[in-house]
Design a protein around this motif. Structure first.
Motif, PDB file in Angstrom:
ATOM      1  N   ARG A  75      47.380  42.851  44.511  1.00 53.38           N
ATOM      2  CA  ARG A  75      45.987  43.188  44.813  1.00 53.38           C
ATOM      3  C   ARG A  75      45.626  44.790  45.054  1.00 53.38           C
ATOM      4  NH1 ARG A  75      42.159  44.463  48.332  1.00 53.38           N
ATOM      5  NH2 ARG A  75      39.963  43.909  47.869  1.00 53.38           N
ATOM      6  N   PRO A 106      45.181  39.025  37.516  1.00 56.10           N
ATOM      7  CA  PRO A 106      44.943  38.136  38.821  1.00 56.10           C
ATOM      8  C   PRO A 106      45.350  36.974  38.961  1.00 56.10           C
ATOM      9  CG  PRO A 106      42.809  39.292  38.259  1.00 56.10           C
ATOM     10  CD  PRO A 106      43.829  39.543  37.073  1.00 56.10           C
ATOM     11  N   LYS A 107      45.525  36.232  37.634  1.00 58.99           N
ATOM     12  CA  LYS A 107      45.981  34.759  37.556  1.00 58.99           C
ATOM     13  C   LYS A 107      47.510  34.903  37.553  1.00 58.99           C
ATOM     14  CE  LYS A 107      41.848  33.472  37.192  1.00 58.99           C
ATOM     15  NZ  LYS A 107      41.065  32.877  38.156  1.00 58.99           N
ATOM     16  N   GLU A 116      40.766  35.472  31.823  1.00 61.16           N
ATOM     17  CA  GLU A 116      41.166  36.590  32.677  1.00 61.16           C
ATOM     18  C   GLU A 116      41.219  37.907  32.193  1.00 61.16           C
ATOM     19  OE1 GLU A 116      45.189  37.188  35.192  1.00 61.16           O
ATOM     20  OE2 GLU A 116      45.433  36.561  33.025  1.00 61.16           O
ATOM     21  N   TYR A 152      50.757  39.142  40.798  1.00 64.00           N
ATOM     22  CA  TYR A 152      49.616  39.787  41.048  1.00 64.00           C
ATOM     23  C   TYR A 152      49.918  40.538  42.399  1.00 64.00           C
ATOM     24  CZ  TYR A 152      44.685  40.932  42.073  1.00 64.00           C
ATOM     25  OH  TYR A 152      43.685  41.469  42.597  1.00 64.00           O
ATOM     26  N   ALA A 177      46.729  46.427  41.674  1.00 64.79           N
ATOM     27  CA  ALA A 177      45.702  46.218  40.919  1.00 64.79           C
ATOM     28  C   ALA A 177      44.354  47.201  40.823  1.00 64.79           C
ATOM     29  CB  ALA A 177      45.338  44.806  40.759  1.00 64.79           C
ATOM     30  N   GLU A 178      43.929  47.269  42.197  1.00 67.01           N
ATOM     31  CA  GLU A 178      42.744  47.932  42.448  1.00 67.01           C
ATOM     32  C   GLU A 178      43.091  49.394  42.361  1.00 67.01           C
ATOM     33  OE1 GLU A 178      39.522  47.047  43.034  1.00 67.01           O
ATOM     34  OE2 GLU A 178      40.703  44.923  42.599  1.00 67.01           O
ATOM     35  N   TRP A 180      42.878  50.240  38.741  1.00 67.81           N
ATOM     36  CA  TRP A 180      41.405  50.389  38.222  1.00 67.81           C
ATOM     37  C   TRP A 180      40.692  51.637  38.452  1.00 67.81           C
ATOM     38  CZ3 TRP A 180      39.195  47.675  34.737  1.00 67.81           C
ATOM     39  CH2 TRP A 180      39.634  46.047  34.488  1.00 67.81           C
ATOM     40  N   MET A 191      38.388  41.064  32.870  1.00 68.43           N
ATOM     41  CA  MET A 191      38.627  42.607  32.977  1.00 68.43           C
ATOM     42  C   MET A 191      37.913  43.242  32.079  1.00 68.43           C
ATOM     43  SD  MET A 191      42.651  41.872  33.348  1.00 68.43           S
ATOM     44  CE  MET A 191      43.365  43.643  33.448  1.00 68.43           C
TER      45      MET A 191
END
Length: 244
Positions: free
Chosen positions: A224, A217-218, A43, A222, A227-228, A231, A47
């Motif tokens: 999404r 992600p795991k 994982e 999580y 998380a995005e 990033w 990344m």
């Protein structure tokens, strides 16, 4: 992309380090990716690869090498489980001085690599390593230009190397991405970090509706969208600071 796994000599042994960077166009700014408490796993390598594709020489070191541990495997969520107790034991075996020694060794190795530009460095740390990413900026102020702590812990302590005091010790741009609900970084701690960053270019951002670990992600936790967003924030931070 070029992936490598290399044993890098340190003061205390050798840290097995995953390195990834684009095949063409270097030398690339170096990004040190400090792992979270559950240790090295695919994982995290994925990344690191995502970071590398944006044009960086990414180094993901095994921080538990002193204990002879590389990967922990699945962590039982039960606080009393042997796996979780082992993880916390390993996490608490690390200190800022030890990790900064390792960082020095990582940079010394990178200086020998044609694909790496060690004059321009970024750092990122998740969970236990948020404070290490920020301290890299204060310990290597001439080279670390940007540092990110993502749901970091121990961000406001009574020690002189506390991350909430870092703004006055480095010219690097600092970013703190924080989960809204985080037992390891409660609101009163985040408030201290916000106060410490007040009046600077640095940012402390709360991610609404999230919990500690939201970017992995795991993880069951999580998120999404969050998380995005992390990033986007991280890559924008590096674009602002790691490109001449």
């Amino acid at each position: 992309m070029i992936d490598q796994q290399i044993d890098i000599a340190t003061k205390d042994g050798k840290t097995t380090t995953f390195i990834t960077h684009p095949e063409r166009g270097g030398p690339f700014p170096v990004v040190i990716f400090y792992m979270d408490a559950p240790a090295i796993r695919e994982e995290l390598r994925d990344m690191a690869r995502r970071l590398g594709t944006a044009g960086y020489y990414v180094m993901l070191p095994n921080m538990y090498y002193r204990a002879g541990v590389m990967e922990l495997g699945p962590i039982n969520p039960d606080p009393e489980s042997p796996e979780r107790k082992k993880m916390f034991e390993l996490m608490h075996s690390l200190t800022i001085p030890l990790v900064m020694d390792d960082t020095k060794a990582l940079l010394a190795f990178a200086e020998t690599q044609q694909a790496a530009n060690t004059r321009i460095i970024g750092t990122v740390g998740y969970c236990m390593s948020g404070r290490y990413a920020v301290n890299a900026a204060t310990h290597f102020p001439d080279r670390v230009k940007a540092a990110a702590s993502i749901y970091g812990v121990q961000l406001a302590t009574d020690q002189p190397d506390s991350p909430h005091l870092a703004a006055g010790k480095t010219k690097a741009e600092l970013y703190f991405g924080c989960a809204e609900t985080d037992v390891y970084a409660p609101p009163e701690i985040i408030a201290k970090v916000q106060e410490g960053m007040k009046g600077t270019k640095n940012e402390v951002e709360l991610y609404p509706g999230t919990h500690h670990g939201f970017a992995f992600p795991k993880r069951p936790i999580y998120d999404r969208d969050a998380a995005e967003r992390h990033w986007e924030r991280l890559l924008a931070l590096y674009r602002r600071n790691l490109h001449a």
